[in-house]
Design an enzyme around this catalytic site. Sequence first.
Site, PDB file in Angstrom:
ATOM      1  N   ALA A  92      -4.967   7.364  -3.999  1.00 20.48           N
ATOM      2  CA  ALA A  92      -3.595   7.013  -4.364  1.00 20.48           C
ATOM      3  C   ALA A  92      -3.594   5.518  -4.692  1.00 20.48           C
ATOM      4  CB  ALA A  92      -2.657   7.317  -3.210  1.00 20.48           C
ATOM      5  N   SER A 134       0.843  -1.196   0.000  1.00 19.46           N
ATOM      6  CA  SER A 134       0.000   0.000   0.000  1.00 19.46           C
ATOM      7  C   SER A 134       0.875   1.241   0.000  1.00 19.46           C
ATOM      8  CB  SER A 134      -0.957  -0.023   1.189  1.00 19.46           C
ATOM      9  OG  SER A 134      -1.967   0.944   1.011  1.00 19.46           O
ATOM     10  N   ASN A 135       0.321   2.392   0.350  1.00 18.58           N
ATOM     11  CA  ASN A 135       1.103   3.621   0.359  1.00 18.58           C
ATOM     12  C   ASN A 135       0.661   4.535   1.491  1.00 18.58           C
ATOM     13  OD1 ASN A 135      -1.140   5.347  -0.665  1.00 18.58           O
ATOM     14  ND2 ASN A 135      -0.944   3.974  -2.416  1.00 18.58           N
ATOM     15  N   ALA A 136       1.285   5.710   1.584  1.00 16.27           N
ATOM     16  CA  ALA A 136       1.111   6.576   2.762  1.00 16.27           C
ATOM     17  C   ALA A 136      -0.099   7.511   2.683  1.00 16.27           C
ATOM     18  CB  ALA A 136       2.383   7.412   2.953  1.00 16.27           C
TER      19      ALA A 136
END
Length: 405
Positions: free
Chosen positions: A277, A210-212
Amino acid sequence: MSRVVLGVGGGIAAYKACELVRRFTEAGDDVTVVPTAAALRFVGAPTWEALSGHPVTSEVWDDVAEVRHVRLGKSADLVVVAPATADLLARAAAGRADDLLTATLLTARCPVLFVPAMHTEMWLHPATGANVRTLRDRGAVVMEPASGRLTGADSGPGRLPEPEDIHAVATGLRDDAATAAIVSRDLEGLRVVVSAGGTREVLDPVRYLSNASSGRMGIGIARAAALRGAAVTLVRATIGAPVPSGIEVVDVVSTADLADAMTALAPDADIVVMAAAPADFTPATRSDAKIKKDGTGGMTLALVQTPDVLAGLAAASPRARVIVGFAAETAEGDELLRLGTEKLRRKGCDLLVLNDVTAGRVFGSRDNSVVIIDRQGIVARAAGPKDTVAHHILSAARAEIEGEH
Ligand code: CTP
């Protein structure tokens, strides 16, 4: 620091207003709590006094020499009424001045936000609907209540929105342009679809990529659009903030799920905002069993690229009237603009919101600073809390629909 008057109506949700006082004071505001007599039956004056640091009364008969009932309203920068019960909305709409709170509402010349909370039947009654319309026509902002469990066994629209949601709406009301847009309900009749949060690409039953992204920017846009009267659908990947009240939510996990949901919803939308995102890569294979260490001291993951959702929506036919993308770049100034212009052309969207994410700026933060471009160049710049920036992005999208750029 601003002077905030928090009016509290006599509903059980009064206890949630305690958390709201804390949010305002922690943000540096000076809060005066004005409960109704009925509110004091739910939460007593000492609680409000301790939280706000000011004396509390619901009467106009205390400190008469100070003319509190006039002074409070006139000196306020913002009045928030939470919870606003059916009775309180009716009294405000009728212009009554029979206690300190209603008198304050009549003398206030600043933005006024009502946050309704009541049983579903009361909220849906035509009398309450008429009172809400009257208050909105006079320039007050009335949030939609949240849906869900109410006191007792019933559930439906009528819950007080989360204090974080209310505080974010109040934040938008500190910006004159945003306030004017909310009061005029300039997106009424429009359908807005917003994606938010980071997608998760599942590797095995316990791991994912995943991402921030916190989803706060997309949440802010969904909240702002709903306040301005749009019918809003939020396509929600993983986010770290409560969903605003009064909007429809579609949950997704992976970029492929996000693509499916957006492709189904976008053709009927006036404005589509891709604030999510999406993970750009997904594991080439997904293991049904937990992947074990194999003793070699490492492992190589095979990844494949996910579909570009934004480009797909822009190329589709039929398509939304205005499609807004975001560009997170580690660049600034002219280089940021050059990369953004190139990305806008490549993706085929109508507006692109550019921000510099160098050194973890933006992700998870409450503030943002953006440049909004279309095919011709810069159309707006906005900086400040994400909820304020959200209003500027929506104004740019609305101007695009009106052909103003
Ligand atoms: N986006 C998308 N689908 C993807 C990746 C990104 O729809 N698979 C959207 C994002 O929601 C955002 C925009 O495209 O609105 C730009 O995202 P960004 O991460 O800046 O762009 P990338 O396509 O990843 O481009 P690059 O790798 O060149 O930076």
